[in-house]
Write a protein that holds these residues in place. Structure first.
Motif, PDB file in Angstrom:
ATOM      1  N   ALA A 111       8.046  15.317  37.390  1.00  0.00           N
ATOM      2  CA  ALA A 111       7.581  16.238  36.343  1.00  0.00           C
ATOM      3  C   ALA A 111       8.237  17.607  36.506  1.00  0.00           C
ATOM      4  N   ASN A 112       8.380  18.030  37.755  1.00  0.00           N
ATOM      5  CA  ASN A 112       9.011  19.316  38.030  1.00  0.00           C
ATOM      6  C   ASN A 112      10.472  19.318  37.589  1.00  0.00           C
ATOM      7  N   ALA A 113      11.136  18.173  37.713  1.00  0.00           N
ATOM      8  CA  ALA A 113      12.533  18.089  37.284  1.00  0.00           C
ATOM      9  C   ALA A 113      12.670  18.375  35.789  1.00  0.00           C
ATOM     10  N   GLU A 114      11.680  17.983  35.000  1.00  0.00           N
ATOM     11  CA  GLU A 114      11.691  18.290  33.561  1.00  0.00           C
ATOM     12  C   GLU A 114      11.625  19.804  33.342  1.00  0.00           C
ATOM     13  N   ASP A 115      10.753  20.467  34.116  1.00  0.00           N
ATOM     14  CA  ASP A 115      10.643  21.927  34.000  1.00  0.00           C
ATOM     15  C   ASP A 115      11.947  22.609  34.411  1.00  0.00           C
ATOM     16  N   LEU A 116      12.552  22.134  35.493  1.00  0.00           N
ATOM     17  CA  LEU A 116      13.791  22.736  35.980  1.00  0.00           C
ATOM     18  C   LEU A 116      14.918  22.579  34.970  1.00  0.00           C
ATOM     19  N   GLU A 117      14.970  21.437  34.323  1.00  0.00           N
ATOM     20  CA  GLU A 117      16.015  21.212  33.313  1.00  0.00           C
ATOM     21  C   GLU A 117      15.849  22.193  32.156  1.00  0.00           C
ATOM     22  N   ARG A 118      14.614  22.381  31.701  1.00  0.00           N
ATOM     23  CA  ARG A 118      14.375  23.330  30.618  1.00  0.00           C
ATOM     24  C   ARG A 118      14.672  24.756  31.059  1.00  0.00           C
ATOM     25  N   ALA A 119      14.292  25.086  32.293  1.00  0.00           N
ATOM     26  CA  ALA A 119      14.485  26.451  32.792  1.00  0.00           C
ATOM     27  C   ALA A 119      15.972  26.796  32.859  1.00  0.00           C
ATOM     28  N   ARG A 120      16.764  25.905  33.382  1.00  0.00           N
ATOM     29  CA  ARG A 120      18.201  26.190  33.507  1.00  0.00           C
ATOM     30  C   ARG A 120      18.859  26.243  32.137  1.00  0.00           C
ATOM     31  N   ALA A 121      18.415  25.385  31.237  1.00  0.00           N
ATOM     32  CA  ALA A 121      18.968  25.416  29.878  1.00  0.00           C
ATOM     33  C   ALA A 121      18.631  26.725  29.175  1.00  0.00           C
ATOM     34  N   ALA A 122      17.504  27.319  29.547  1.00  0.00           N
ATOM     35  CA  ALA A 122      17.083  28.579  28.940  1.00  0.00           C
ATOM     36  C   ALA A 122      17.678  29.789  29.640  1.00  0.00           C
ATOM     37  N   GLY A 123      18.438  29.551  30.712  1.00  0.00           N
ATOM     38  CA  GLY A 123      19.094  30.648  31.412  1.00  0.00           C
ATOM     39  C   GLY A 123      18.203  31.383  32.396  1.00  0.00           C
ATOM     40  N   MET A 124      17.183  30.748  32.919  1.00  0.00           N
ATOM     41  CA  MET A 124      16.313  31.397  33.900  1.00  0.00           C
ATOM     42  C   MET A 124      17.107  31.794  35.132  1.00  0.00           C
ATOM     43  N   LYS A 125      16.815  32.976  35.691  1.00  0.00           N
ATOM     44  CA  LYS A 125      17.492  33.456  36.883  1.00  0.00           C
ATOM     45  C   LYS A 125      17.232  32.509  38.048  1.00  0.00           C
ATOM     46  N   GLU A 126      18.241  32.364  38.923  1.00  0.00           N
ATOM     47  CA  GLU A 126      18.131  31.408  40.011  1.00  0.00           C
ATOM     48  C   GLU A 126      16.970  31.720  40.954  1.00  0.00           C
ATOM     49  N   GLY A 127      16.665  33.011  41.137  1.00  0.00           N
ATOM     50  CA  GLY A 127      15.531  33.354  41.978  1.00  0.00           C
ATOM     51  C   GLY A 127      14.234  32.797  41.427  1.00  0.00           C
ATOM     52  N   LEU A 128      14.095  32.838  40.102  1.00  0.00           N
ATOM     53  CA  LEU A 128      12.897  32.296  39.463  1.00  0.00           C
ATOM     54  C   LEU A 128      12.920  30.775  39.444  1.00  0.00           C
ATOM     55  N   VAL A 129      14.123  30.214  39.306  1.00  0.00           N
ATOM     56  CA  VAL A 129      14.251  28.751  39.370  1.00  0.00           C
ATOM     57  C   VAL A 129      13.803  28.252  40.739  1.00  0.00           C
ATOM     58  N   ASP A 130      14.185  28.980  41.781  1.00  0.00           N
ATOM     59  CA  ASP A 130      13.776  28.596  43.134  1.00  0.00           C
ATOM     60  C   ASP A 130      12.260  28.613  43.260  1.00  0.00           C
ATOM     61  N   ARG A 131      11.632  29.617  42.683  1.00  0.00           N
ATOM     62  CA  ARG A 131      10.177  29.722  42.746  1.00  0.00           C
ATOM     63  C   ARG A 131       9.513  28.579  41.986  1.00  0.00           C
ATOM     64  N   LEU A 132      10.166  28.099  40.959  1.00  0.00           N
ATOM     65  CA  LEU A 132       9.640  27.009  40.137  1.00  0.00           C
ATOM     66  C   LEU A 132       9.808  25.644  40.797  1.00  0.00           C
ATOM     67  N   THR A 133      10.792  25.542  41.682  1.00  0.00           N
ATOM     68  CA  THR A 133      11.207  24.242  42.215  1.00  0.00           C
ATOM     69  C   THR A 133      10.203  23.626  43.185  1.00  0.00           C
ATOM     70  N   LEU A 134       9.939  22.349  42.989  1.00  0.00           N
ATOM     71  CA  LEU A 134       9.169  21.550  43.937  1.00  0.00           C
ATOM     72  C   LEU A 134      10.052  20.432  44.476  1.00  0.00           C
ATOM     73  N   THR A 135      10.112  20.320  45.781  1.00  0.00           N
ATOM     74  CA  THR A 135      10.795  19.220  46.454  1.00  0.00           C
ATOM     75  C   THR A 135       9.746  18.436  47.228  1.00  0.00           C
ATOM     76  N   PRO A 136      10.077  17.250  47.702  1.00  0.00           N
ATOM     77  CA  PRO A 136       9.102  16.528  48.537  1.00  0.00           C
ATOM     78  C   PRO A 136       8.636  17.356  49.730  1.00  0.00           C
ATOM     79  N   GLU A 137       9.555  18.134  50.311  1.00  0.00           N
ATOM     80  CA  GLU A 137       9.193  18.968  51.449  1.00  0.00           C
ATOM     81  C   GLU A 137       8.206  20.068  51.037  1.00  0.00           C
ATOM     82  N   ARG A 138       8.436  20.659  49.870  1.00  0.00           N
ATOM     83  CA  ARG A 138       7.527  21.711  49.399  1.00  0.00           C
ATOM     84  C   ARG A 138       6.175  21.139  49.020  1.00  0.00           C
ATOM     85  N   VAL A 139       6.154  19.954  48.435  1.00  0.00           N
ATOM     86  CA  VAL A 139       4.872  19.317  48.115  1.00  0.00           C
ATOM     87  C   VAL A 139       4.089  19.053  49.402  1.00  0.00           C
TER      88      VAL A 139
END
Length: 437
Positions: free
Chosen positions: A59-87
């Motif tokens: 589900a997070n991958a869907e958000d990340l795809e939209r965020a990058r397409a919208a030009g979100m800054k990488e710092g904010l993309v990092d904050r948005l990102t969930l990985t198995p390790e972060r979960v």
């Protein structure tokens, strides 16, 4: 009022009010739950989250795809990102909350009066907490855990950037609550009602007890100005690091680099570096070299650029050294950018911080005890770091397990808000037929 079927989210006010009524009913159930019951529920939430890792990350991958397409800054993309390790880390934070003392029922103070009345002031839940935040899916879990442990219910507005992630997480949490016999409505999202839902949440006075905004300065300002529900104001982080003439150079450089680059999109990252004039020529080139290696652009005042121009040319980093403007001193970059100013002394640094700080976190790097004490006494921020990175202003790092946010106001709670910040107090007065003369 009893609500069985929710109104359509297109009627935002009715939808949010119905969820708030459900939340208030659910809160009554958890207000009387024992610590063992709440801790068992938190363990179940952590287990369920880990079991759903694949679903949440997808589900997070869907958000990340939209965020990058919208030009979100990488710092904010990092904050948005969930990985198995972060979960896994988020689930572990839930377990840490379970291990903490239960604040509900704690006696803050009390006495027996001369007339025999027994008086106690004890902690009780706030009730229904509203949370409005941006691009932070970890907050969904942190807040759910903290509100559950402190006997509250929560309504979440997580915003469009993390919509898929938050929907998946909330589904997992609600199902886990039901599995352990607690109401699912202890945790609910108003995201289906969109921005109109956020407005309705801000106007739900009497149904929602307190509202906490967590995000950029614009979001926080909008909530503070528009809400009729009482607000605990969290703040943006224009955080400063002051390097005194007495600072240890190796420690200072390591702290500066960590404070700025360890994770740039968070509110406790450093945004301005202030260096004592007497050590600028010694410290600045060393710190700049380490920051340039990380790709950091330095927005430097005239004195700092005079020191750094030659080193920048020698190392091929001319493009990472630019003149500072007045705007830079007041900017929370959220990126690999750092404002740099040479100051005359600690008092000059304190004056700069007083003018531009958002009251979040400031660090002083010094070995002179007089400088440290003066800085700590005169700087008016929620957290003061002494010879430590600003990145430690975090509930998990400071022993709170997780945090609701970092309050920069001075009423009720200040700094990282953990379990006790989600309680208020109530007076319990016990008599034996006492009447007032």
């Amino acid at each position: 009022m009893s609500v069985t079927t929710l109104p359509d989210p297109s009627d935002a006010t009715a939808y949010v009010e119905a969820l708030a009524v459900r939340a208030r009913a659910a809160q009554r159930a958890v207000a009387v739950a024992t610590r063992d019951m709440k801790d068992a529920a938190l363990g179940a939430l952590a287990d369920a989250l880990e079991a759903a890792t694949e679903r949440v990350v997808a589900a997070n991958a869907e958000d990340l795809e939209r965020a990058r397409a919208a030009g979100m800054k990488e710092g904010l993309v990092d904050r948005l990102t969930l990985t198995p390790e972060r979960v896994a880390a988020i689930a572990e934070a839930v377990r840490e909350v379970a291990s903490l003392p239960d604040p509900v029922g704690e006696v803050v103070d009390g006495q027996t009066l001369p007339n025999g009345l027994r008086v106690r002031r004890r902690r009780v839940p706030l009730g229904v907490v509203g949370m409005i935040y941006e691009a932070r899916p970890n907050v969904t879990v942190d807040v759910a855990a903290l509100t559950l442990k402190s006997g509250n219910a929560v309504l979440l507005r997580g915003g469009s950037a993390a919509e898929s992630s938050n929907a998946a997480i909330v589904d997992v949490l609600r199902a886990a609550l039901e599995d352990v016999g607690l109401p699912a409505d202890l945790v609910a999202t108003i995201d289906p009602a969109g921005r109109a839902g956020a407005t309705a949440l801000m106007q739900a006075r009497g149904l929602v007890d307190v509202l906490v905004p967590r995000g950029g300065a614009g979001l926080i300002r909008a909530v503070v100005e528009q809400s009729s529900v009482p607000v605990i104001e969290t703040g943006s982080g224009n955080c400063h690091v002051y390097v005194d003439a007495s600072a240890d150079v190796d420690d200072a450089v390591a702290i500066i680099v960590n404070a700025k680059t360890q994770r740039v999109g968070v509110c406790n990252a450093a945004e301005t570096l202030l260096v004592h004039r007497d050590v600028a020529e010694e410290y600045l080139p060393v710190a700049a070299a380490a920051l340039w290696e990380k790709g950091t652009t330095l927005h430097a005042d005239d004195a700092a650029r005079a020191v750094l121009t030659a080193p920048a040319a020698e190392t091929g980093h001319e493009d990472l050294l630019v003149p500072a403007t007045e705007k830079d001193w007041a900017t929370e970059y959220g990126s690999l950018d750092l404002a740099v100013r040479v100051v005359d002394d600690a008092d000059d640094a304190i004056e700069h911080i007083a003018r531009y700080s958002t009251g979040h976190t400031e660090a002083v790097l010094a070995t002179d005890v007089r400088v440290i004490n003066r800085f700590a006494s005169l700087v008016d921020s929620a957290a003061i770091m002494v010879n430590a990175s600003t990145r430690f202003t975090d509930g998990g790092q400071l022993g709170l397990g997780a945090e609701l946010g970092i309050s920069t106001q001075k009423l009720h709670a200040r700094g990282p808000m953990g379990l006790s910040a989600l309680t208020t107090t109530s007076w319990l007065v016990e008599g034996e037929g006492h009447v007032r003369p």
